[in-house]
Design a protein around this motif. Structure first.
Motif, PDB file in Angstrom:
ATOM      1  N   VAL A  35      49.528  33.019 -31.071  1.00 21.39           N
ATOM      2  CA  VAL A  35      48.668  34.173 -30.782  1.00 21.39           C
ATOM      3  C   VAL A  35      47.397  33.725 -30.073  1.00 21.39           C
ATOM      4  N   ALA A  36      46.849  32.601 -30.484  1.00 22.80           N
ATOM      5  CA  ALA A  36      45.617  32.096 -29.867  1.00 22.80           C
ATOM      6  C   ALA A  36      45.808  31.866 -28.368  1.00 22.80           C
ATOM      7  N   LYS A  37      46.986  31.400 -27.988  1.00 24.12           N
ATOM      8  CA  LYS A  37      47.261  31.160 -26.564  1.00 24.12           C
ATOM      9  C   LYS A  37      47.273  32.462 -25.758  1.00 24.12           C
ATOM     10  N   ALA A  38      47.506  33.577 -26.439  1.00 24.78           N
ATOM     11  CA  ALA A  38      47.589  34.870 -25.755  1.00 24.78           C
ATOM     12  C   ALA A  38      46.259  35.607 -25.737  1.00 24.78           C
ATOM     13  N   ILE A  39      45.189  35.011 -26.256  1.00 20.03           N
ATOM     14  CA  ILE A  39      43.900  35.705 -26.305  1.00 20.03           C
ATOM     15  C   ILE A  39      43.412  36.148 -24.929  1.00 20.03           C
ATOM     16  N   PRO A  40      43.542  35.345 -23.876  1.00 23.18           N
ATOM     17  CA  PRO A  40      43.109  35.843 -22.561  1.00 23.18           C
ATOM     18  C   PRO A  40      43.847  37.114 -22.131  1.00 23.18           C
ATOM     19  N   GLN A  41      45.152  37.199 -22.425  1.00 21.14           N
ATOM     20  CA  GLN A  41      45.902  38.406 -22.098  1.00 21.14           C
ATOM     21  C   GLN A  41      45.445  39.575 -22.961  1.00 21.14           C
ATOM     22  N   LEU A  42      45.208  39.319 -24.240  1.00 17.96           N
ATOM     23  CA  LEU A  42      44.720  40.373 -25.129  1.00 17.96           C
ATOM     24  C   LEU A  42      43.334  40.856 -24.696  1.00 17.96           C
ATOM     25  N   GLU A  43      42.488  39.937 -24.283  1.00 18.28           N
ATOM     26  CA  GLU A  43      41.147  40.311 -23.833  1.00 18.28           C
ATOM     27  C   GLU A  43      41.220  41.254 -22.640  1.00 18.28           C
ATOM     28  N   ALA A  44      42.092  40.937 -21.700  1.00 14.79           N
ATOM     29  CA  ALA A  44      42.228  41.796 -20.515  1.00 14.79           C
ATOM     30  C   ALA A  44      42.719  43.182 -20.898  1.00 14.79           C
ATOM     31  N   LEU A  45      43.691  43.246 -21.819  1.00 15.35           N
ATOM     32  CA  LEU A  45      44.223  44.538 -22.251  1.00 15.35           C
ATOM     33  C   LEU A  45      43.173  45.340 -23.008  1.00 15.35           C
ATOM     34  N   VAL A  46      42.502  44.713 -23.963  1.00 13.45           N
ATOM     35  CA  VAL A  46      41.485  45.414 -24.761  1.00 13.45           C
ATOM     36  C   VAL A  46      40.398  45.980 -23.857  1.00 13.45           C
ATOM     37  N   THR A  47      39.944  45.203 -22.891  1.00 19.21           N
ATOM     38  CA  THR A  47      38.888  45.651 -21.984  1.00 19.21           C
ATOM     39  C   THR A  47      39.311  46.914 -21.239  1.00 19.21           C
ATOM     40  N   GLN A  48      40.547  46.936 -20.788  1.00 20.19           N
ATOM     41  CA  GLN A  48      41.037  48.101 -20.059  1.00 20.19           C
ATOM     42  C   GLN A  48      41.217  49.313 -20.982  1.00 20.19           C
ATOM     43  N   VAL A  49      41.727  49.080 -22.179  1.00 18.34           N
ATOM     44  CA  VAL A  49      41.931  50.178 -23.137  1.00 18.34           C
ATOM     45  C   VAL A  49      40.597  50.820 -23.497  1.00 18.34           C
ATOM     46  N   VAL A  50      39.602  49.997 -23.778  1.00 18.56           N
ATOM     47  CA  VAL A  50      38.279  50.519 -24.146  1.00 18.56           C
ATOM     48  C   VAL A  50      37.716  51.392 -23.036  1.00 18.56           C
ATOM     49  N   ALA A  51      37.834  50.920 -21.797  1.00 13.50           N
ATOM     50  CA  ALA A  51      37.313  51.698 -20.673  1.00 13.50           C
ATOM     51  C   ALA A  51      37.981  53.059 -20.592  1.00 13.50           C
ATOM     52  N   ARG A  52      39.294  53.101 -20.796  1.00 10.57           N
ATOM     53  CA  ARG A  52      40.018  54.381 -20.756  1.00 10.57           C
ATOM     54  C   ARG A  52      39.620  55.275 -21.924  1.00 10.57           C
ATOM     55  N   MET A  53      39.509  54.710 -23.110  1.00  4.95           N
ATOM     56  CA  MET A  53      39.204  55.526 -24.283  1.00  4.95           C
ATOM     57  C   MET A  53      37.781  56.066 -24.228  1.00  4.95           C
ATOM     58  N   ARG A  54      36.873  55.358 -23.587  1.00  4.97           N
ATOM     59  CA  ARG A  54      35.523  55.875 -23.410  1.00  4.97           C
ATOM     60  C   ARG A  54      35.505  57.089 -22.494  1.00  4.97           C
ATOM     61  N   GLU A  55      36.544  57.230 -21.701  1.00  3.44           N
ATOM     62  CA  GLU A  55      36.671  58.388 -20.815  1.00  3.44           C
ATOM     63  C   GLU A  55      37.492  59.507 -21.463  1.00  3.44           C
ATOM     64  N   GLY A  56      37.827  59.340 -22.737  1.00  2.00           N
ATOM     65  CA  GLY A  56      38.580  60.368 -23.446  1.00  2.00           C
ATOM     66  C   GLY A  56      40.057  60.082 -23.586  1.00  2.00           C
ATOM     67  N   GLY A  57      40.480  58.895 -23.209  1.00  2.00           N
ATOM     68  CA  GLY A  57      41.885  58.552 -23.295  1.00  2.00           C
ATOM     69  C   GLY A  57      42.339  58.225 -24.709  1.00  2.00           C
ATOM     70  N   ARG A  58      43.649  58.262 -24.890  1.00  2.00           N
ATOM     71  CA  ARG A  58      44.264  57.919 -26.172  1.00  2.00           C
ATOM     72  C   ARG A  58      45.087  56.641 -26.010  1.00  2.00           C
ATOM     73  N   LEU A  59      45.467  56.059 -27.149  1.00  2.00           N
ATOM     74  CA  LEU A  59      46.281  54.848 -27.164  1.00  2.00           C
ATOM     75  C   LEU A  59      47.608  55.153 -27.839  1.00  2.00           C
ATOM     76  N   PHE A  60      48.698  54.896 -27.118  1.00  2.00           N
ATOM     77  CA  PHE A  60      50.036  55.111 -27.655  1.00  2.00           C
ATOM     78  C   PHE A  60      50.772  53.778 -27.767  1.00  2.00           C
ATOM     79  N   TYR A  61      51.468  53.585 -28.879  1.00  2.00           N
ATOM     80  CA  TYR A  61      52.382  52.466 -29.039  1.00  2.00           C
ATOM     81  C   TYR A  61      53.812  52.996 -28.981  1.00  2.00           C
ATOM     82  N   ILE A  62      54.695  52.296 -28.281  1.00  2.45           N
ATOM     83  CA  ILE A  62      56.109  52.651 -28.300  1.00  2.45           C
ATOM     84  C   ILE A  62      56.917  51.406 -28.628  1.00  2.45           C
ATOM     85  N   GLY A  63      57.922  51.575 -29.489  1.00  2.00           N
ATOM     86  CA  GLY A  63      58.747  50.438 -29.873  1.00  2.00           C
ATOM     87  C   GLY A  63      59.957  50.896 -30.651  1.00  2.00           C
TER      88      GLY A  63
END
Length: 265
Positions: A35-63
């Protein structure tokens, strides 16, 4: 696929209980390192999600299967922990809610069903869809990500194989490669643990960035049982240097820790 590769251990049925537990634990200890090796990828995703949610967006998980259940669990814990609406973070599992308890055969094989499930929520371009699939090849997830991306949504994923079809379908893939399972192919083990850790990091970081934590406290948590009411009272007492009686009165009046602290005079 690495998730389907042969276990490092042989003749499991001949091991003692002690050896089984020790060897499973030895394998589990490799997961946080992956998981530690994937932190840069997680950081990029979190940054984008936060920006969208600040604009009123929602977060969906599918699996599907274990991956789908982990998404549902993470989503369901956001409202009580952070006081957010129940439709802000949504977990969808192939086969519907019934599949949370009992596997629904072949539900994951329909590439169109995830978009049908998402569409029931009137999904919009400002929303984010994160696919969760240990194998990285689940049709339900691939189809959902492709259609969400075509609709203008932000897309991410959490997978446990490198270079997968799910990762290719997502703009911000997170690949946590944990290697062979103790029981060959049993991805509810290391892969499931890795996905759980990644989801913890994703949703917690997002909620903190959205202001749902003060200091290190869950100031917006729902006071839905005695334990949480007592925790809230301690938070208010520590923050305001007031008695338990005053803290409980403030909580009763304002409904949560944040309201109690911000309205104290």
């Amino acid at each position: 696929m690495i998730t389907e590769s042969t276990s490092h251990y042989e003749h499991l049925e001949q091991m003692s209980v002690h050896d089984l537990l020790t060897n499973i634990n030895r394998e589990d200890q490799t997961v946080p390192l992956a998981v530690a090796k994937a932190i840069p990828q997680l950081e990029a995703l979190v940054t984008q999600v936060v920006a969208r949610m600040r604009e009123g967006g929602r977060l969906f998980y599918i699996g599907a299967g274990t991956s789908g259940r982990l998404g549902v669990v993470d989503a369901s814990e956001c409202p009580p922990t952070y006081g957010v609406p129940h439709d802000l973070v949504v977990g969808l599992i192939a086969g519907g809610d019934g599949a949370i308890r009992k596997a629904v055969e072949f539900a994951e094989d329909d590439p169109n069903q995830a978009w049908i499930d998402l569409s029931a929520y009137k999904i919009e371009p400002v929303d984010t869809v994160v696919g969760i699939a240990a194998s990285g090849r689940t049709p339900y997830v691939i189809g959902g990500l492709n259609q969400a991306r075509a609709a203008g949504c932000l897309t991410g994923c959490i997978v446990c194989n490198p270079g997968s079809a799910v990762a290719q379908a997502a703009e911000f893939p997170v690949e946590v490669v944990v290697g062979p399972e103790f029981v060959t192919g049993s991805t509810r083990m290391k892969a499931g643990t890795a996905q759980k850790l990644a989801l913890n990091m994703l949703s917690t970081s997002v909620m903190i960035q959205l202001g749902r934590v003060k200091g290190n406290k869950m100031v917006d948590m729902q006071l839905s049982n005695i334990k949480l009411q007592q925790r809230a009272a301690r938070m208010v007492m520590d923050e305001l240097n007031v008695s338990e009686e005053v803290a409980n009165d403030l909580l009763a009046r304002f409904g949560n820790v944040r309201g109690a602290i911000e309205n104290y005079k």
